[in-house]
Design an enzyme around this catalytic site. Structure first.
Site, PDB file in Angstrom:
ATOM      1  CD  GLU A 251      -0.079  -2.376   6.574  1.00  0.00           C
ATOM      2  OE1 GLU A 251       0.720  -1.464   6.865  1.00  0.00           O
ATOM      3  OE2 GLU A 251       0.276  -3.455   6.057  1.00  0.00           O
TER       4      GLU A 251
ATOM      5  CB  CYS B  40       7.517  -4.870   8.457  1.00  0.00           C
ATOM      6  SG  CYS B  40       7.476  -6.323   7.403  1.00  0.00           S
TER       7      CYS B  40
ATOM      8  CG  HIS C  13      -3.501  -4.089   1.527  1.00  0.00           C
ATOM      9  ND1 HIS C  13      -3.287  -4.188   2.890  1.00  0.00           N
ATOM     10  CD2 HIS C  13      -2.924  -5.181   0.970  1.00  0.00           C
ATOM     11  CE1 HIS C  13      -2.602  -5.290   3.141  1.00  0.00           C
ATOM     12  NE2 HIS C  13      -2.364  -5.908   1.991  1.00  0.00           N
TER      13      HIS C  13
ATOM     14  CB  SER D 200       0.569  -6.264  -0.093  1.00  0.00           C
ATOM     15  OG  SER D 200       1.357  -5.158  -0.472  1.00  0.00           O
TER      16      SER D 200
END
Length: 307
Positions: free
Chosen positions: A126, A194, A124, A223
Site C-alpha cells: 500500500e 480505515c 508494504h 499489516s
C-alpha cells in the site's frame, strides 16, 4: 476458563470486494486470471483463489500479452497502471476505495504544490502504491524519530497522509510529532486510517480489558493483523498471531483463564470457527461469548463489467 469473540472482526468491505472481483473475473472470463501480488494478505484466501484459477504474480512482466490482470486491494503506482495500458492488458482494479481516496489526496496535494509526508511501513504494497502516485516530493516516515530526522526546508508547503492499516495510537503519535515540527502542515480532511482498522483495534482494546490472552487470526504479512496483536501487547496481554488452527499452542490454551479471539480484516470467519472448534475440543464445555461491538454496514460496489 471462557472464550470471548471480538466484534467486529474479520473481513472488511474492501477485502470482500477484492475477493469478489477475482471470483467474478474467473467466472466471466475463465481461468487463468492473473493477480498482481496477493489480492489480500491472507494465505487461506489466496490458496482458495488459486484453486479456482487465479495466478498470483510479482510483476506485470509475468502476465501474458492480452491477458486479464487484477490489481490487489493495496493499490498500485502510476507506473504500474501505465505499463498495463501500454501492454494492452485487461485490468480490473481491486484497490480498496479507501486506499484510492488517499491516492486522490496525494494527487490533489501535489497539484497544489505541496510536498507530502506519508506515515507508513516501508516495503508494504500500500505504501509503495501510494508513494508511486507522485514522481517525487514525497517522504516516508514510520516513527517519531523518523520525523526528527527529516531533511526538509522549513518554508516548504507540507501535507501528510497515512497508510490505512496503521495502529491508530502509533499514527497519532507521529502526527503529533509532525505538527510540532511543522506547525503549518496540512492533514487530510478525514482520517486516512480505515473504519475497519479502527473498529477492530477498538474491539481488541475492549477485549484486552476482559481477557488475559488474545488470539489474533491473520497472516504474518497482514499489516492490520499485526497491529491488532500490538494493541493487545501494549495493554499487557499475552497475544499471538496465528494463520490456522494447527498454529495454536495447546499449552497456551490450557493455561489461560480467559481467551479473546479476533481476526484481521483479511482473515475469513471460517478460520475463527475452526479455531473455536479446536479450543472446544481441548476444553469441552468451555463457555463462548460474542462481545458487543460496532455494527458495520459499509459496502463497496464491483466494477460495472463484473457486477
Amino acid at each position: 476458563m471462557e472464550v470471548i469473540l471480538a466484534n467486529p472482526r474479520g473481513f472488511c468491505a474492501g477485502v470482500e470486494r477484492a475477493i469478489a472481483i477475482v471470483e467474478r473475473a474467473i467466472e466471466k472470463f475463465g481461468a487463468p486470471i492473473y493477480v498482481r501480488h496477493e489480492v489480500v494478505h491472507n494465505k487461506f484466501v489466496c490458496d482458495s483463489l488459486r484453486e479456482k484459477g487465479a495466478i498470483f504474480v510479482d510483476e506485470l512482466d509475468d502476465v501474458p500479452q492480452g491477458a486479464t490482470v487484477i490489481f490487489s486491494a493495496h493499490g498500485v503506482s502510476r507506473v504500474v497502471r501505465e505499463e498495463a495500458d501500454r501492454r494492452g492488458l485487461r485490468v480490473f482494479d481491486a484497490t480498496c476505495p479507501l486506499v484510492t481516496k488517499v491516492h486522490n489526496q496525494v494527487a490533489r496535494m501535489r497539484k497544489e504544490g505541496m510536498e507530502i509526508i506519508m506515515i507508513g511501513h516501508k516495503g508494504h504494497p500500500e505504501v509503495e502504491g501510494t508513494m508511486g502516485q507522485s514522481g517525487g516530493g514525497m517522504y516516508l516516515v514510520e516513527t517519531v524519530d523518523d520525523v526528527h530526522n527529516l531533511q526538509i526546508d522549513e518554508n516548504t508547503p507540507l501535507a501528510y497522509v497515512t497508510q490505512t492499516t496503521l495502529s491508530v495510537d502509533d499514527a497519532n503519535e507521529v502526527v503529533s510529532a509532525l505538527r510540532k515540527r511543522f506547525p503549518a502542515i496540512v492533514g487530510p480532511k478525514s482520517d486516512d486510517i480505515c473504519y475497519a482498522t479502527q473498529n477492530r483495534q477498538d474491539a481488541v482494546k475492549k477485549l484486552a480489558a476482559q481477557c488475559e490472552t488474545i488470539v489474533v487470526v491473520g497472516s504474518p504479512n497482514s499489516s492490520n493483523s499485526n497491529r491488532l496483536k500490538e494493541v493487545a501487547v501494549a495493554r499487557g496481554r499475552n497475544a499471538v498471531l496465528i494463520e490456522a488452527p494447527e498454529d495454536l499452542d495447546n499449552d497456551l490454551i490450557l493455561g489461560a483463564r480467559s481467551i479473546g479471539i479476533t481476526a484481521g480484516a483479511s482473515a475469513p470467519e471460517i478460520l475463527v470457527e475452526r479455531i473455536v472448534d479446536r479450543i472446544s475440543k481441548l476444553s469441552p464445555g468451555i463457555p463462548m461469548a460474542d462481545d458487543t461491538g460496532v455494527a458495520e454496514s459499509v459496502t463497496f460496489s464491483l466494477p460495472k463489467e463484473l457486477s
